[in-house]
Design a protein around this motif. Structure first.
Motif, mmCIF file in Angstrom:
data_model
loop_
_atom_site.group_PDB
_atom_site.id
_atom_site.type_symbol
_atom_site.label_atom_id
_atom_site.label_comp_id
_atom_site.label_asym_id
_atom_site.label_seq_id
_atom_site.Cartn_x
_atom_site.Cartn_y
_atom_site.Cartn_z
ATOM 1 N N ALA A 114 26.496 47.196 54.395
ATOM 2 C CA ALA A 114 27.182 46.642 55.555
ATOM 3 C C ALA A 114 27.766 45.264 55.284
ATOM 4 N N ASP A 115 27.126 44.457 54.441
ATOM 5 C CA ASP A 115 27.634 43.114 54.218
ATOM 6 C C ASP A 115 28.244 42.930 52.833
ATOM 7 N N MET A 116 28.645 44.018 52.176
ATOM 8 C CA MET A 116 29.285 43.919 50.870
ATOM 9 C C MET A 116 30.772 43.635 50.994
ATOM 10 N N GLY A 117 31.355 43.841 52.156
ATOM 11 C CA GLY A 117 32.756 43.507 52.371
ATOM 12 C C GLY A 117 33.705 44.648 52.066
ATOM 13 N N TYR A 118 34.951 44.272 51.796
ATOM 14 C CA TYR A 118 36.013 45.243 51.566
ATOM 15 C C TYR A 118 36.688 44.973 50.231
ATOM 16 N N VAL A 148 39.283 49.322 51.702
ATOM 17 C CA VAL A 148 38.154 50.247 51.848
ATOM 18 C C VAL A 148 36.867 49.439 51.836
ATOM 19 N N GLU A 149 35.851 49.972 52.485
ATOM 20 C CA GLU A 149 34.552 49.314 52.498
ATOM 21 C C GLU A 149 33.877 49.497 51.151
ATOM 22 N N VAL A 150 33.306 48.433 50.622
ATOM 23 C CA VAL A 150 32.602 48.493 49.342
ATOM 24 C C VAL A 150 31.218 49.065 49.578
ATOM 25 N N TYR A 177 37.806 41.147 42.187
ATOM 26 C CA TYR A 177 38.735 42.106 42.772
ATOM 27 C C TYR A 177 39.275 41.594 44.102
ATOM 28 N N ALA A 178 40.450 42.108 44.488
ATOM 29 C CA ALA A 178 41.087 41.698 45.741
ATOM 30 C C ALA A 178 40.282 42.229 46.918
ATOM 31 N N LYS A 179 40.078 41.368 47.908
ATOM 32 C CA LYS A 179 39.240 41.738 49.044
ATOM 33 C C LYS A 179 40.022 41.974 50.333
ATOM 34 N N SER A 180 41.293 41.541 50.379
ATOM 35 C CA SER A 180 42.105 41.793 51.567
ATOM 36 C C SER A 180 43.557 42.036 51.158
ATOM 37 N N THR A 181 44.253 42.806 51.966
ATOM 38 C CA THR A 181 45.646 43.144 51.677
ATOM 39 C C THR A 181 46.510 41.889 51.652
ATOM 40 N N ARG A 224 41.112 52.829 42.827
ATOM 41 C CA ARG A 224 40.416 51.848 41.995
ATOM 42 C C ARG A 224 40.676 50.447 42.533
ATOM 43 N N THR A 225 39.695 49.582 42.447
ATOM 44 C CA THR A 225 39.888 48.216 42.935
ATOM 45 C C THR A 225 40.975 47.513 42.122
ATOM 46 N N ILE A 226 41.617 46.542 42.753
ATOM 47 C CA ILE A 226 42.684 45.783 42.099
ATOM 48 C C ILE A 226 42.116 44.456 41.625
ATOM 49 N N SER A 227 42.111 44.257 40.336
ATOM 50 C CA SER A 227 41.649 42.993 39.766
ATOM 51 C C SER A 227 42.704 41.922 40.042
ATOM 52 N N VAL A 228 42.272 40.753 40.477
ATOM 53 C CA VAL A 228 43.200 39.669 40.771
ATOM 54 C C VAL A 228 43.953 39.254 39.510
ATOM 55 N N SER A 229 43.332 39.398 38.345
ATOM 56 C CA SER A 229 43.991 39.036 37.089
ATOM 57 C C SER A 229 45.106 40.011 36.711
ATOM 58 N N ALA A 230 45.198 41.152 37.402
ATOM 59 C CA ALA A 230 46.241 42.140 37.127
ATOM 60 C C ALA A 230 47.496 41.875 37.951
ATOM 61 N N LEU A 231 47.545 40.743 38.647
ATOM 62 C CA LEU A 231 48.684 40.426 39.513
ATOM 63 C C LEU A 231 49.263 39.069 39.147
ATOM 64 N N ARG A 232 50.559 38.905 39.422
ATOM 65 C CA ARG A 232 51.224 37.627 39.202
ATOM 66 C C ARG A 232 52.220 37.400 40.331
ATOM 67 N N ALA A 233 52.651 36.154 40.474
ATOM 68 C CA ALA A 233 53.669 35.830 41.462
ATOM 69 C C ALA A 233 55.011 36.402 40.999
ATOM 70 N N PRO A 234 55.892 36.789 41.923
ATOM 71 C CA PRO A 234 57.198 37.298 41.517
ATOM 72 C C PRO A 234 58.014 36.191 40.847
ATOM 73 N N TYR A 235 58.927 36.585 39.955
ATOM 74 C CA TYR A 235 59.751 35.597 39.267
ATOM 75 C C TYR A 235 60.769 34.988 40.214
ATOM 76 N N ALA A 236 60.899 33.663 40.159
ATOM 77 C CA ALA A 236 61.904 32.950 40.949
ATOM 78 C C ALA A 236 63.213 32.880 40.189
ATOM 79 N N VAL A 237 63.142 32.859 38.848
ATOM 80 C CA VAL A 237 64.344 32.884 38.002
ATOM 81 C C VAL A 237 64.134 33.906 36.896
ATOM 82 N N LYS A 238 65.221 34.548 36.517
ATOM 83 C CA LYS A 238 65.179 35.555 35.456
ATOM 84 C C LYS A 238 65.939 35.049 34.241
#
Length: 154
Positions: free
Chosen positions: A25-29, A51-53, A62-66, A82-96
Motif C-alpha cells: 500500500a505504501d510502495m507508491g506508483y 501502475v501501483e508498485v 524509476y519514474a514515479k509519476s507521469t 516495464r518501469t522507466i528508468s530516469v536515466s533512460a530519458l533526456r530533455a528534448p533538443y533546443a538546437v539541432k
C-alpha cells in the motif's frame, strides 16, 4: 490450546495476511509504457500510465509519476509494462546540428549577434560549439530557451 496461545496464533496469522498488503500500500506508483517507445521518441501521457508498485524488490531510480517524464525523450527502447528508468530519458533538443541559429555575445552594454550553425545537438543549458556563418570561426556558448547560443569569451 489456551486462550493466550489462540490470541498469539491469531495475531501471527493476521500479520502474515495483512503484512504484505500493508507493505504494498505504501510502495507508491511507477510509470510504465503502454506501447514500445523507441530511442528519440517523446514520452507522453498517451503512451504511458501509472501502475501501483507491488514488487518489494523493485529497486533503482524509476519514474514515479507521469508528470515526471512527460515531454522528455527516450534514449533507449522502453518496453510496455516495464518501469522507466530516469536515466533512460533526456530533455528534448533546443538546437539541432546544422540548423541556423543566432549567436549572441554580450558584455556590459555591448551586444553582438551573428548567424551561426551548431556543430552538435543540444538541450537548453548545454555548452556547445557553433560555427559563425560569416567568419567561419568556431565559438563555444550556452544554449538558451529561445534557441539562441550565448557565446562565452575565451
Amino acid at each position: 490450546m489456551s486462550a493466550a496461545a489462540l490470541r498469539l496464533a491469531g495475531a501471527l496469522l493476521g500479520a502474515c495476511l495483512l503484512g504484505p498488503a500493508a507493505a504494498y500500500a505504501d510502495m507508491g506508483y511507477a510509470v510504465v509504457p503502454t506501447v514500445i517507445i523507441y530511442p528519440g521518441e517523446e514520452v507522453t501521457s498517451a503512451n504511458t500510465h501509472e501502475v501501483e508498485v507491488t514488487n518489494p524488490n523493485l529497486a533503482g531510480n524509476y519514474a514515479k509519476s507521469t508528470s515526471e517524464v512527460e515531454g522528455l525523450v527516450s534514449t533507449r527502447t522502453l518496453l510496455p509494462g516495464r518501469t522507466i528508468s530516469v536515466s533512460a530519458l533526456r530533455a528534448p533538443y533546443a538546437v539541432k546540428r546544422g540548423s541556423n541559429v543566432r549567436l549572441v555575445f554580450a558584455i556590459g552594454n555591448l551586444s553582438i549577434s551573428a548567424a551561426g550553425t551548431p556543430l552538435e545537438d543540444a538541450s537548453i543549458g548545454d555548452v556547445i560549439r557553433a560555427r559563425n556563418m560569416d567568419s567561419g570561426v568556431v565559438v563555444s556558448g550556452t544554449v538558451l530557451a529561445d534557441g539562441t547560443i550565448h557565446v562565452v569569451a575565451k
